[in-house]
Design a protein around this motif. Structure first.
Motif, PDB file in Angstrom:
ATOM      1  N   THR A 250      34.119  33.564   5.135  1.00  0.00           N
ATOM      2  CA  THR A 250      34.237  33.056   6.504  1.00  0.00           C
ATOM      3  C   THR A 250      32.976  33.324   7.313  1.00  0.00           C
ATOM      4  N   LEU A 251      32.438  34.522   7.186  1.00  0.00           N
ATOM      5  CA  LEU A 251      31.204  34.853   7.904  1.00  0.00           C
ATOM      6  C   LEU A 251      30.040  33.994   7.430  1.00  0.00           C
ATOM      7  N   ARG A 252      29.966  33.781   6.126  1.00  0.00           N
ATOM      8  CA  ARG A 252      28.867  32.979   5.598  1.00  0.00           C
ATOM      9  C   ARG A 252      28.962  31.529   6.058  1.00  0.00           C
ATOM     10  N   VAL A 253      30.169  30.971   6.005  1.00  0.00           N
ATOM     11  CA  VAL A 253      30.353  29.587   6.442  1.00  0.00           C
ATOM     12  C   VAL A 253      30.067  29.452   7.940  1.00  0.00           C
ATOM     13  N   GLN A 254      30.517  30.414   8.719  1.00  0.00           N
ATOM     14  CA  GLN A 254      30.276  30.374  10.152  1.00  0.00           C
ATOM     15  C   GLN A 254      28.794  30.489  10.470  1.00  0.00           C
ATOM     16  N   PHE A 255      28.103  31.352   9.749  1.00  0.00           N
ATOM     17  CA  PHE A 255      26.673  31.514   9.978  1.00  0.00           C
ATOM     18  C   PHE A 255      25.909  30.249   9.594  1.00  0.00           C
ATOM     19  N   LEU A 256      26.285  29.638   8.469  1.00  0.00           N
ATOM     20  CA  LEU A 256      25.617  28.399   8.064  1.00  0.00           C
ATOM     21  C   LEU A 256      25.913  27.263   9.043  1.00  0.00           C
ATOM     22  N   ALA A 257      27.129  27.226   9.572  1.00  0.00           N
ATOM     23  CA  ALA A 257      27.458  26.195  10.559  1.00  0.00           C
ATOM     24  C   ALA A 257      26.637  26.371  11.830  1.00  0.00           C
ATOM     25  N   GLU A 258      26.434  27.614  12.255  1.00  0.00           N
ATOM     26  CA  GLU A 258      25.616  27.855  13.442  1.00  0.00           C
ATOM     27  C   GLU A 258      24.161  27.479  13.195  1.00  0.00           C
ATOM     28  N   LEU A 259      23.657  27.763  11.996  1.00  0.00           N
ATOM     29  CA  LEU A 259      22.282  27.361  11.673  1.00  0.00           C
ATOM     30  C   LEU A 259      22.139  25.847  11.680  1.00  0.00           C
ATOM     31  N   GLU A 260      23.143  25.148  11.141  1.00  0.00           N
ATOM     32  CA  GLU A 260      23.086  23.691  11.143  1.00  0.00           C
ATOM     33  C   GLU A 260      23.154  23.132  12.559  1.00  0.00           C
ATOM     34  N   ALA A 261      23.983  23.746  13.409  1.00  0.00           N
ATOM     35  CA  ALA A 261      24.075  23.292  14.799  1.00  0.00           C
ATOM     36  C   ALA A 261      22.752  23.515  15.535  1.00  0.00           C
ATOM     37  N   LYS A 262      22.114  24.652  15.295  1.00  0.00           N
ATOM     38  CA  LYS A 262      20.822  24.903  15.928  1.00  0.00           C
ATOM     39  C   LYS A 262      19.760  23.941  15.427  1.00  0.00           C
ATOM     40  N   ALA A 263      19.806  23.605  14.141  1.00  0.00           N
ATOM     41  CA  ALA A 263      18.833  22.649  13.601  1.00  0.00           C
ATOM     42  C   ALA A 263      19.037  21.260  14.211  1.00  0.00           C
ATOM     43  N   GLN A 264      20.292  20.849  14.363  1.00  0.00           N
ATOM     44  CA  GLN A 264      20.551  19.558  14.997  1.00  0.00           C
ATOM     45  C   GLN A 264      20.138  19.539  16.457  1.00  0.00           C
ATOM     46  N   ALA A 265      20.367  20.661  17.164  1.00  0.00           N
ATOM     47  CA  ALA A 265      19.935  20.733  18.558  1.00  0.00           C
ATOM     48  C   ALA A 265      18.417  20.669  18.674  1.00  0.00           C
ATOM     49  N   SER A 266      17.725  21.324  17.752  1.00  0.00           N
ATOM     50  CA  SER A 266      16.260  21.257  17.757  1.00  0.00           C
ATOM     51  C   SER A 266      15.778  19.846  17.453  1.00  0.00           C
ATOM     52  N   THR A 267      16.473  19.160  16.553  1.00  0.00           N
ATOM     53  CA  THR A 267      16.108  17.780  16.241  1.00  0.00           C
ATOM     54  C   THR A 267      16.300  16.868  17.458  1.00  0.00           C
ATOM     55  N   GLU A 268      17.391  17.091  18.195  1.00  0.00           N
ATOM     56  CA  GLU A 268      17.618  16.301  19.394  1.00  0.00           C
ATOM     57  C   GLU A 268      16.553  16.571  20.452  1.00  0.00           C
ATOM     58  N   ARG A 269      16.133  17.820  20.568  1.00  0.00           N
ATOM     59  CA  ARG A 269      15.081  18.130  21.541  1.00  0.00           C
ATOM     60  C   ARG A 269      13.745  17.550  21.134  1.00  0.00           C
ATOM     61  N   MET A 270      13.537  17.396  19.831  1.00  0.00           N
ATOM     62  CA  MET A 270      12.282  16.806  19.377  1.00  0.00           C
ATOM     63  C   MET A 270      12.187  15.320  19.683  1.00  0.00           C
ATOM     64  N   SER A 271      13.329  14.655  19.884  1.00  0.00           N
ATOM     65  CA  SER A 271      13.297  13.220  20.148  1.00  0.00           C
ATOM     66  C   SER A 271      12.730  12.903  21.524  1.00  0.00           C
ATOM     67  N   LEU A 272      12.910  13.796  22.499  1.00  0.00           N
ATOM     68  CA  LEU A 272      12.411  13.541  23.849  1.00  0.00           C
ATOM     69  C   LEU A 272      10.886  13.443  23.907  1.00  0.00           C
ATOM     70  N   PRO A 273      10.117  14.371  23.311  1.00  0.00           N
ATOM     71  CA  PRO A 273       8.664  14.186  23.335  1.00  0.00           C
ATOM     72  C   PRO A 273       8.205  12.920  22.630  1.00  0.00           C
ATOM     73  N   VAL A 274       8.909  12.528  21.567  1.00  0.00           N
ATOM     74  CA  VAL A 274       8.526  11.305  20.859  1.00  0.00           C
ATOM     75  C   VAL A 274       8.734  10.083  21.750  1.00  0.00           C
ATOM     76  N   VAL A 275       9.865  10.069  22.472  1.00  0.00           N
ATOM     77  CA  VAL A 275      10.128   8.947  23.373  1.00  0.00           C
ATOM     78  C   VAL A 275       9.102   8.896  24.491  1.00  0.00           C
ATOM     79  N   LEU A 276       8.772  10.051  25.068  1.00  0.00           N
ATOM     80  CA  LEU A 276       7.768  10.077  26.126  1.00  0.00           C
ATOM     81  C   LEU A 276       6.395   9.654  25.610  1.00  0.00           C
ATOM     82  N   LEU A 277       6.056  10.077  24.402  1.00  0.00           N
ATOM     83  CA  LEU A 277       4.776   9.672  23.824  1.00  0.00           C
ATOM     84  C   LEU A 277       4.730   8.169  23.583  1.00  0.00           C
ATOM     85  N   PHE A 278       5.846   7.611  23.101  1.00  0.00           N
ATOM     86  CA  PHE A 278       5.901   6.173  22.867  1.00  0.00           C
ATOM     87  C   PHE A 278       5.829   5.403  24.177  1.00  0.00           C
ATOM     88  N   ALA A 279       6.502   5.922  25.225  1.00  0.00           N
ATOM     89  CA  ALA A 279       6.445   5.254  26.530  1.00  0.00           C
ATOM     90  C   ALA A 279       5.030   5.302  27.103  1.00  0.00           C
TER      91      ALA A 279
END
Length: 297
Positions: A250-279
């Protein structure tokens, strides 16, 4: 406001603040007050060997903040997680606040010498805002450090639970599995777990109680789950291996889920600079044509 008058007011405010800090630091009650009043609590002591330059500079004003009721409940919990004393935290807060009060007048004098001093209202708002930011800067830094340490403790606990299950599968008992698992690891988190288990062995305290106290100290509720499994195994003779294996998974699955959520959040934050650069790129390409259309005669 005249720059000379502003500098004089800033110097007067600084002098009053230093006098108040010195009076709070070196004031001593009379003998009659000591005999008539209740027994006072020990004065806040500072460890000069710990902390950086901020702690050494703000050491004088730390007792004043301590008398005002600081640190608060949240800061006390974060200090306990970070294994820091309240004295160094208060000293850094004093020094940071003094820097927030002194730097804006100095910058204002420099800007006034170049003739670029803002309006008095704007200068006052900037001064107050910067001083407030410097007041809360140690709290933000402490909270960030405590969050990182709690995450590291959770990662270490996940690996520790897996090692305990491996030791139990090899035929070791509960105490032996916990000791073996804590011996195979480094870092401050594993050292804290190892010291807690050694304390339980020396004081004849149940292991689950020590682990629960460790979770309360480092604000890690996962320790309570592991402690409950060990308590169930010691009190009711439950199958500790299967229970700990489930907790470790349970701890391992929970920790991996949190890492995946943080990676997705970082990916979403990376999209904003790309959009601004394209604009910006589209604006750069379309500006000559739009300028020719709008301003052509």
């Amino acid at each position: 406001m005249n720059p000379v008058t502003a500098a004089a007011l800033a110097g007067a405010a600084l002098g009053l603040a230093l006098c108040a800090l010195a009076a709070a630091r070196w004031a001593r009650p009379s003998l009659a007050e000591r005999l008539s009043g209740p027994r006072q609590s020990p004065r806040l002591t500072l460890r000069p060997s710990e902390g950086g330059i901020l702690s050494r500079i703000g050491r004088v004003g730390a007792p004043l903040l301590h008398a005002a009721g600081l640190p608060g409940r949240r800061a006390t919990r974060d200090l306990r997680v970070c294994d820091r004393d309240a004295a160094s935290y208060l000293a850094e807060k004093v020094t940071s606040t003094l820097a927030g009060l002194l730097l804006p007048p100095v910058m204002g004098m420099l800007l006034a010498s170049f003739g670029a001093l803002p309006e008095p209202v704007v200068s006052l708002l900037l001064w107050v805002g910067f001083a407030g930011l410097m007041w809360f800067a140690p709290d933000l830094s402490l909270n960030d450090e405590a969050t990182k340490r709690k995450e590291e403790m959770r990662r270490t606990l996940s690996g520790f639970a897996d090692l305990v299950v491996v030791s139990l599968a090899g035929g070791a008992g509960v105490s032996g599995a916990l000791t073996d698992a804590s011996a195979n690891g480094g870092g401050w988190a594993m050292t804290a777990i190892r010291d807690a288990l050694r304390e339980a062995s020396l004081t004849r305290t149940p292991v689950w109680q020590i682990l629960r106290d460790l979770g309360d100290r480092y604000d890690t509720p996962e320790f309570a789950e592991l402690s409950a499994s060990l308590h169930l195994a010691g009190a009711d003779g439950a199958r500790v291996r299967s229970s700990l294996s489930a907790k470790a998974k349970t701890l391992r699955v929970q920790f991996l889920a949190e890492l995946e959520a943080k990676a997705q959040a970082s990916t979403e934050r990376m999209s904003l600079p790309v959009v601004l650069l394209f604009a910006g790129f589209l604006g750069l390409l379309g500006y000559p044509a739009m300028s020719l259309i709008l301003f052509s005669t």
